[in-house]
Design a protein around this motif. Structure first.
Motif, PDB file in Angstrom:
ATOM      1  N   ARG A 108       0.965  -1.330  -0.092  1.00 46.53           N
ATOM      2  CA  ARG A 108      -0.031  -0.058   0.054  1.00 46.53           C
ATOM      3  C   ARG A 108       0.947   1.366   0.047  1.00 46.53           C
ATOM      4  N   PHE A 109       1.938   1.199   0.772  1.00 47.60           N
ATOM      5  CA  PHE A 109       2.884   2.337   0.909  1.00 47.60           C
ATOM      6  C   PHE A 109       3.280   2.701  -0.368  1.00 47.60           C
ATOM      7  N   TYR A 110       4.099   1.740  -1.127  1.00 50.00           N
ATOM      8  CA  TYR A 110       4.586   1.952  -2.624  1.00 50.00           C
ATOM      9  C   TYR A 110       3.540   2.379  -3.604  1.00 50.00           C
ATOM     10  N   ALA A 111       2.198   1.812  -3.197  1.00 54.09           N
ATOM     11  CA  ALA A 111       1.377   2.282  -4.376  1.00 54.09           C
ATOM     12  C   ALA A 111       1.022   3.736  -4.174  1.00 54.09           C
ATOM     13  N   LEU A 160       4.124  10.013  -7.237  1.00 55.35           N
ATOM     14  CA  LEU A 160       5.261  10.210  -8.065  1.00 55.35           C
ATOM     15  C   LEU A 160       4.417  10.704  -9.477  1.00 55.35           C
ATOM     16  N   LEU A 161       3.491   9.879  -9.549  1.00 53.12           N
ATOM     17  CA  LEU A 161       2.563  10.354 -10.733  1.00 53.12           C
ATOM     18  C   LEU A 161       2.110  11.708 -10.706  1.00 53.12           C
ATOM     19  N   SER A 191       1.942  16.778 -12.625  1.00 54.17           N
ATOM     20  CA  SER A 191       1.772  18.186 -12.274  1.00 54.17           C
ATOM     21  C   SER A 191       2.848  19.093 -12.647  1.00 54.17           C
ATOM     22  N   MET A 192       4.076  18.886 -12.342  1.00 51.00           N
ATOM     23  CA  MET A 192       5.126  19.407 -13.036  1.00 51.00           C
ATOM     24  C   MET A 192       5.128  19.827 -14.468  1.00 51.00           C
ATOM     25  N   ARG A 193       5.226  18.557 -15.045  1.00 57.17           N
ATOM     26  CA  ARG A 193       4.937  18.695 -16.543  1.00 57.17           C
ATOM     27  C   ARG A 193       4.016  19.683 -16.842  1.00 57.17           C
ATOM     28  N   THR A 195       0.865  17.425  -3.896  1.00 57.24           N
ATOM     29  CA  THR A 195       1.594  15.876  -3.533  1.00 57.24           C
ATOM     30  C   THR A 195       1.358  15.759  -2.102  1.00 57.24           C
ATOM     31  N   PHE A 196       1.444  16.779  -1.151  1.00 53.67           N
ATOM     32  CA  PHE A 196       1.330  16.583   0.325  1.00 53.67           C
ATOM     33  C   PHE A 196      -0.206  16.040   0.679  1.00 53.67           C
ATOM     34  N   ILE A 197      -0.997  17.097  -0.015  1.00 55.15           N
ATOM     35  CA  ILE A 197      -2.467  16.886   0.131  1.00 55.15           C
ATOM     36  C   ILE A 197      -2.859  15.597   0.151  1.00 55.15           C
ATOM     37  N   ALA A 198      -2.522  14.891  -1.167  1.00 54.74           N
ATOM     38  CA  ALA A 198      -2.816  13.605  -1.733  1.00 54.74           C
ATOM     39  C   ALA A 198      -2.167  12.514  -0.694  1.00 54.74           C
ATOM     40  N   SER A 199      -0.997  12.556  -0.355  1.00 54.55           N
ATOM     41  CA  SER A 199      -0.197  11.575   0.329  1.00 54.55           C
ATOM     42  C   SER A 199      -0.903  11.517   1.647  1.00 54.55           C
TER      43      SER A 199
END
Length: 304
Positions: A244-247, A253-254, A259-261, A281-285
């Motif tokens: 789950r963590f690496y998911a 990462l996606l 988002s950067m792109r 990324t913080f909010i989602a993570s």
């Protein structure tokens, strides 16, 4: 008129608590005596008491030195982040409160945290709060003490004690710890990105690749720090939890790279795009880590 005194100076918070406890009428109004408010503007608060339980003022505009304004903004932001308190001017000493609501509260602050504690507890008890602008006059005599290091330290100490005690919700505490871990990861992420794009000519033309590598480096410490410190798990790491963590890392990462792109495609400066990407990324993570990755397993009940 009754004059209530402390034999020794016990601080602003203690004086305010003593005054609130001694009140006998249905409504309590309090203000400071440095003549920075026009007492006649109390009528602007009184008109709202039929529909509200507390009417609090905010200084518009606030006539204080620049550093005091900066301190006030930082103080408001801290209280919003840690306690969810959303008012314009926490420490404005021009408040009209229903006595019954105030005297039912147990206030513990003795310093500058008193106004924040008062408003947080009123808001959480369901009190209807109305904010009203009032004039703020230049200070002609005396000197303010709110910017003194000793006053600031005492306020921060009381804030931390209240946050660690009755006022800090579990989710807020976890979010702050998750944010601290995120700061460590972000420092690694940003430092490596800066080094790659500014120190190596190859990555100057491959910003997204540099962001990908720096993001991966920033996640190395996240699993153990968040698992043990943020969410308080002490059981051995399970395979399901690891997956789950690496998911979530993959999803983050996606989000991070895409988002950067996306932001770079609009011609944004890359460091500004980096900050926006980190926030998203913080909010989602955090949300997915709390609700899915690091959720505590429910104890099994044996069936007989």
């Amino acid at each position: 008129m009754r004059v209530i005194e402390h034999e020794q100076n016990r601080g602003y918070g203690a004086a305010l608590k003593t005054g609130l406890a001694a009140a006998t009428k249905d409504w309590i109004f309090f203000t400071d005596s440095d003549r920075q408010f026009d007492i006649l503007e109390l009528q602007n608060l009184l008109v709202h008491i039929p529909n509200h339980d507390a009417v609090i003022a905010y200084r518009a505009p606030r006539r204080d030195p620049f550093m005091r304004l900066v301190n006030a903004k930082a103080w408001n932001l801290l209280n919003r982040l840690m306690f969810g308190l959303q008012v314009r001017d926490i420490d404005c000493a021009f408040k009209l409160l229903r006595r019954e609501d105030v005297q039912n509260l147990r206030l513990s602050s003795r310093g500058a945290m008193i106004n924040a504690e008062l408003l947080i507890k009123l808001a959480r008890s369901g009190v209807r709060i109305k904010e009203v602008p009032v004039s703020h006059l230049p200070r002609l005599r005396g000197s303010p003490t709110g910017a003194k290091p000793s006053v600031i330290f005492r306020a921060l100490r009381e804030m931390v004690m209240l946050y660690g005690g009755e006022l800090g919700t579990v989710t807020h505490k976890q979010a702050m710890k998750f944010m601290a871990v995120g700061v460590v990861n972000t420092l690694v992420d940003t430092s490596l990105y800066f080094f790659l794009t500014r120190g190596l000519s190859f990555f100057a033309g491959h910003l997204v690749l540099a962001k990908l590598l720096s993001f991966l480096a920033g996640t190395i410490s996240s699993l153990n720090l968040n698992r043990r410190w943020t969410f308080g798990l002490r059981t051995p790491l399970s395979l399901a939890e690891f997956v789950r963590f690496y998911a979530i890392v993959s999803l983050a990462l996606l989000i991070n790279t895409e988002s950067m792109r996306f932001l770079l495609s609009f011609g944004l400066y890359d460091l500004f795009a980096l900050l926006l990407t980190v926030g998203l990324t913080f909010i989602a993570s955090f949300t997915l880590s709390k609700l899915w990755v690091f959720r505590k397993a429910q104890p099994r009940v044996a069936q007989l």
